[in-house]
Scaffold this motif. Structure first.
Motif, PDB file in Angstrom:
ATOM      1  N   ARG A 250      -6.998   5.083  -4.003  1.00 49.14           N
ATOM      2  CA  ARG A 250      -7.802   5.733  -2.956  1.00 49.14           C
ATOM      3  C   ARG A 250      -7.335   7.170  -2.716  1.00 49.14           C
ATOM      4  NH1 ARG A 250      -9.240   0.953  -0.161  1.00 49.14           N
ATOM      5  NH2 ARG A 250     -10.626  -0.102  -1.599  1.00 49.14           N
ATOM      6  N   ILE A 251      -6.952   7.823  -3.797  1.00 46.78           N
ATOM      7  CA  ILE A 251      -6.549   9.233  -3.809  1.00 46.78           C
ATOM      8  C   ILE A 251      -5.249   9.472  -3.027  1.00 46.78           C
ATOM      9  CG2 ILE A 251      -7.259  11.646  -3.513  1.00 46.78           C
ATOM     10  CD1 ILE A 251     -10.153  10.616  -3.560  1.00 46.78           C
ATOM     11  N   ALA A 252      -5.264   9.254  -1.721  1.00 45.90           N
ATOM     12  CA  ALA A 252      -4.044   9.492  -0.953  1.00 45.90           C
ATOM     13  C   ALA A 252      -3.116   8.281  -1.001  1.00 45.90           C
ATOM     14  CB  ALA A 252      -4.375   9.841   0.489  1.00 45.90           C
ATOM     15  N   TYR A 253      -3.685   7.113  -1.254  1.00 46.56           N
ATOM     16  CA  TYR A 253      -2.857   5.913  -1.301  1.00 46.56           C
ATOM     17  C   TYR A 253      -3.355   4.952  -2.377  1.00 46.56           C
ATOM     18  CZ  TYR A 253      -6.482   3.423   1.448  1.00 46.56           C
ATOM     19  OH  TYR A 253      -7.640   2.867   1.893  1.00 46.56           O
TER      20      TYR A 253
ATOM     21  N   VAL B 153       0.887  -1.168   0.000  1.00 43.90           N
ATOM     22  CA  VAL B 153       0.000   0.000   0.000  1.00 43.90           C
ATOM     23  C   VAL B 153       0.917   1.207   0.000  1.00 43.90           C
ATOM     24  CG1 VAL B 153      -1.744   1.280   1.301  1.00 43.90           C
ATOM     25  CG2 VAL B 153      -1.775  -1.238   1.301  1.00 43.90           C
TER      26      VAL B 153
ATOM     27  N   ARG C 220       1.903   5.468  -0.744  1.00 45.26           N
ATOM     28  CA  ARG C 220       1.440   6.845  -0.854  1.00 45.26           C
ATOM     29  C   ARG C 220       1.332   7.189  -2.330  1.00 45.26           C
ATOM     30  NH1 ARG C 220       3.630  10.602   3.177  1.00 45.26           N
ATOM     31  NH2 ARG C 220       5.237  11.288   1.774  1.00 45.26           N
TER      32      ARG C 220
ATOM     33  N   ARG D 203      -3.544   0.775  -3.229  1.00 45.00           N
ATOM     34  CA  ARG D 203      -3.347  -0.602  -2.771  1.00 45.00           C
ATOM     35  C   ARG D 203      -3.099  -1.477  -3.997  1.00 45.00           C
ATOM     36  NH1 ARG D 203      -4.463  -4.086   1.379  1.00 45.00           N
ATOM     37  NH2 ARG D 203      -5.629  -2.721   2.779  1.00 45.00           N
TER      38      ARG D 203
ATOM     39  N   GLU E  84      -2.500  -5.417  -5.055  1.00 41.97           N
ATOM     40  CA  GLU E  84      -2.612  -6.761  -4.469  1.00 41.97           C
ATOM     41  C   GLU E  84      -2.671  -7.848  -5.526  1.00 41.97           C
ATOM     42  OE1 GLU E  84      -4.932  -6.321  -0.186  1.00 41.97           O
ATOM     43  OE2 GLU E  84      -5.953  -7.271  -1.849  1.00 41.97           O
TER      44      GLU E  84
ATOM     45  N   GLU F 196      -6.200  -0.595  -6.349  1.00 41.50           N
ATOM     46  CA  GLU F 196      -7.247   0.273  -5.820  1.00 41.50           C
ATOM     47  C   GLU F 196      -6.670   1.650  -5.545  1.00 41.50           C
ATOM     48  OE1 GLU F 196      -8.548  -2.184  -2.606  1.00 41.50           O
ATOM     49  OE2 GLU F 196     -10.142  -3.076  -3.808  1.00 41.50           O
TER      50      GLU F 196
ATOM     51  N   LEU G  23       6.148   3.513   1.247  1.00 44.12           N
ATOM     52  CA  LEU G  23       5.468   2.256   1.581  1.00 44.12           C
ATOM     53  C   LEU G  23       4.732   2.437   2.921  1.00 44.12           C
ATOM     54  CD1 LEU G  23       5.047  -0.725   0.725  1.00 44.12           C
ATOM     55  CD2 LEU G  23       6.991  -1.294   2.197  1.00 44.12           C
ATOM     56  N   THR G  24       3.469   2.784   2.812  1.00 44.96           N
ATOM     57  CA  THR G  24       2.680   3.107   4.002  1.00 44.96           C
ATOM     58  C   THR G  24       2.265   1.861   4.770  1.00 44.96           C
ATOM     59  OG1 THR G  24       1.840   5.181   3.202  1.00 44.96           O
ATOM     60  CG2 THR G  24       0.413   3.993   4.638  1.00 44.96           C
ATOM     61  N   SER G  25       2.009   0.807   4.053  1.00 46.78           N
ATOM     62  CA  SER G  25       1.530  -0.413   4.690  1.00 46.78           C
ATOM     63  C   SER G  25       1.650  -1.540   3.669  1.00 46.78           C
ATOM     64  CB  SER G  25       0.065  -0.222   5.122  1.00 46.78           C
ATOM     65  OG  SER G  25      -0.382  -1.337   5.848  1.00 46.78           O
TER      66      SER G  25
END
Lengths: 92, 101, 498
Positions: free
Chosen positions: B43-46, B15, B17, B48, B50, B41, B79-81
């Motif tokens: 999500r604007i700020a991040y 996930v 940024r 994902r 997979e 996916e 790398l946020t998550s």
């Protein structure tokens, strides 16, 4: 003995609220004290219905205390959980 | 809801940024993981990213996609998550699960 | 001269260790601060963190992170964003900073305990970076709201909240003291690094980032995703600790630590993330419901990691799934009703369109939570604002310290779960909160909730005004009021007019 906190589980309310009970108070007076903190704030009034009080139990099926029984006679203690619920006037 | 919980139960991946590094990772991962289908996916700020079971980000491919050299530790900035488990080396990051359910 | 690859020297650099000559190893690493499970030293030598970094790399990368966070802030601080932002967004920021900023210092102290008492050299090495990470987080989240202070005194809670006895802070402190401040290095690694940081911190730091970007607050979006990139790394201290515990016959103990810590953090994060996502963020800017987010990040992603490590899904998972559709809705009602007790201005935000959205995301919302807001809406439409302020207080859970609540209306699920221990009657909100108490009564039994303090003489006399002062309201700043000055009921007024 002076006032002490009981836990008012008022029918249809979202929160269980702390209400002060007096040993000499009867159940109708205690129900009114609990109603003051729920009806018209978080629970809609049901005019004509009578409020009764019973101990909180897992099955929600305890017998209510007599309306004129006092808090002292019922043996309520600090942090006792009670249910206050609406009944029809004709109901026993 | 429980259907989608179930359908992607072996999904792994980063996930990130949102930004140029995220875009480059998406491009590089598709090259470096042939045959893998990715769910991306935004999500604007991040973002994902997979896929099933296991995937890699390789330093060389990522640098090419980005148009400038980037080291693997520098990927951490973005790398946020991540989903799954991680393995980090000088030349790649690997996302994986040990058990397939 | 060519540099060696990191992998050629990493293990030697990381595993700096020695045999103590002047004290015994047990004196150097006492069980109650280090490893209470008696796992042999040689086993801890196998600790291999999956997310590696050297000090040189760490400094370079962190410098880059900080310069990005501060430069975005500097660039945008001249914008009119905060002049024009919805008060719901201000509520998100005030809640976030008050709840989180100083907690980061606690997190740093916790990491420092692993730096000193971690039984494995590689754990101590990684925790050093974690300790520095958390300092960075505290300083960022104190500095960023500071510029908002001249605009609104409530932002002062970023710095002050943790020093008060506000009920929400008592809840946060009870939980953080439990899992961070009063645990040994190994249990803490399982509780904080794994159960907390691989799971629920994502909600706060990633979940809110999209909402922030949608709101136009790129400073905050950039800040919190930057913070979470540190968490993603140092959270990886947890999984090797769990694997070593399982390998050495301590699966049950690892499972207990995970289950206790996760539930404790869940009860708090449902408030700090669930309420913002489903109520404070204006409808047009919401990107996902809290429930959708929980299913993606926790029910799917976190639980999968739990099982991949060889642990089991926590026993209360079905209760969690129910709580996902319940807890934060109750607390939105409670926080709004007792809004003078909090340091932000919570919007009620349940106009006709918002209720439609809530019903779509949480089928049955109207029949349950709707009945609660019907009474409030009716009061506001009929000039009975005073009837929206309860004169009593709700009973508070002796574990999570949150008002004991559950679905209102015909479902009528609110119920106190009690326990008698050493002659004292304790009140709990849910089975897991009561269960946590029973796992270690000695640890928890002396704590008093804010309600206990009203009847133990600590808040004397226990009047509402005294309770508010005790909690720092009117001291640090004024307490909360409706974030939109009740404009959300206009939709009903218009409906009635039509």
């Amino acid at each position: 003995m002076s006032a002490f906190p009981i836990l008012s589980r008022f029918q249809f309310d979202c929160h269980v609220k702390v209400v002060e009970a007096e040993p000499a108070q009867d159940m109708d007076a205690l129900a009114a004290a609990c109603a003051y903190h729920s009806i018209g704030l978080h629970v809609a009034d049901q005019p004509g219905k009578i409020l009764r009080i019973r101990p909180t139990t897992d099955g929600d099926d305890a017998e209510p205390w007599p309306r004129n029984m006092t808090v002292g006679e019922a043996g309520l203690k600090h942090y006792e959980c009670i249910d206050i619920y609406f009944t029809d006037p004709g109901a026993a | 809801m429980s259907g989608s919980d179930d359908a992607r139960r072996n999904s792994v991946g980063p996930v990130l940024r949102a930004g140029e590094v995220a875009d480059a990772v998406v491009e590089a991962m598709q090259q470096d993981n042939p045959g893998k289908e990715f769910v991306i996916e935004n999500r604007i700020a991040y973002v994902r990213v997979e896929t099933e079971g296991e995937c890699f980000i390789r330093q060389e491919t990522l640098s090419e996609a980005l148009g400038r050299p980037i080291t693997m530790p520098e990927v951490e900035v973005n790398l946020t998550s991540f989903a799954g488990r991680i393995e980090t080396t000088d030349t790649y990051m690997r996302f994986y699960l040990e058990k397939t359910l | 001269m060519a540099l060696l690859d990191r992998s050629d020297w990493y293990d030697i650099a990381r595993d700096t260790n020695w045999s103590p000559g002047f004290v015994s190893r047990d004196d150097m690493f006492p069980a109650e601060l280090s490893d209470p499970y008696g796992i042999p030293e040689a086993e801890w030598e196998t600790f291999d963190e999956p997310y590696k970094v050297s000090y040189r790399e760490y400094v370079k990368v962190q410098r880059e992170k900080d310069s990005s966070a501060y430069s975005v802030k500097a660039a945008l601080s001249r914008s009119k964003f905060h002049d024009e932002a919805d008060e719901g967004w201000a509520a998100v920021l005030k809640l976030h900073y008050g709840a989180v900023a100083l907690t980061e210092y606690q997190a740093s102290q916790f990491q420092a305990r692993m730096v000193r008492f971690g039984p494995s050299p590689s754990m101590r090495n990684m925790a050093t970076y974690g300790m520095l990470d958390e300092l960075r987080h505290a300083q960022l989240q104190l500095f960023f709201p500071h510029e908002l202070l001249p605009r609104d005194r409530q932002y002062d809670w970023a710095h002050e909240a943790a020093h008060t006895k506000n009920w929400a802070i008592l809840g946060g402190r009870h939980a953080m003291d439990d899992i961070m401040m009063c645990r040994d290095a190994v249990t803490g690694a399982v509780m904080v690094s794994f159960a907390f940081e691989t799971g629920l911190t994502n909600l706060q730091m990633v979940g809110l980032s999209t909402d922030a970007a949608n709101m136009g607050d790129f400073t905050f979006a950039n800040l919190i995703t930057s913070i979470q990139s540190d968490e993603a790394r140092h959270a990886q201290l947890g999984s090797p600790a769990i694997e070593i515990m399982i390998k050495n016959g301590k699966k049950k103990e690892a499972q207990l630590a995970v289950d206790v810590a996760f539930w404790r953090m869940w009860r708090l994060f449902a408030i700090t993330v669930g309420i913002p996502m489903d109520y404070y963020i204006p409808l047009e800017q919401r990107h996902m419901s809290f429930k959708e987010f929980m299913h993606e990040w926790i029910i799917r992603q976190y639980d999968r990691q739990v099982r991949d490590l060889g642990l089991e899904t926590p026993w209360y998972w079905d209760l969690l799934k129910d709580d996902i559709e319940n807890h934060h809705h109750c607390q939105q009602g409670g926080i709004w009703s007792w809004r003078p007790t909090v340091w932000w201005n919570p919007p009620g935000a349940v106009g006709p369109r918002e209720r439609e959205w809530l019903e779509e995301k949480y089928p049955g919302w109207n029949d349950s939570f709707g009945t609660y807001w019907d009474v409030i809406t009716d009061n506001l439409l009929n000039d009975r604002e005073e009837k929206t302020h309860p004169e009593c207080i709700p009973i508070i859970c002796n574990m999570c310290q949150i008002p004991i609540s559950n679905r209102p209306g015909p479902a009528w699920k609110a119920r106190v779960l009690q326990l008698e221990h050493d002659g004292r009657r304790y009140n709990f909100c849910t089975e897991p909160c009561r269960w946590i108490f029973t796992t270690d009564p000695e640890r928890y039994k002396h704590h008093e909730s804010i309600v206990d303090r009203m009847y133990s003489g600590e808040i004397d006399p226990p009047t509402l005004d005294n309770v508010l002062t005790y909690m720092g309201i009117g001291v640090v700043s004024e307490g909360g009021r409706d974030g939109h000055d009740y404009s959300w009921v206009d939709g009903f007024r218009n409906q009635a007019a039509e």
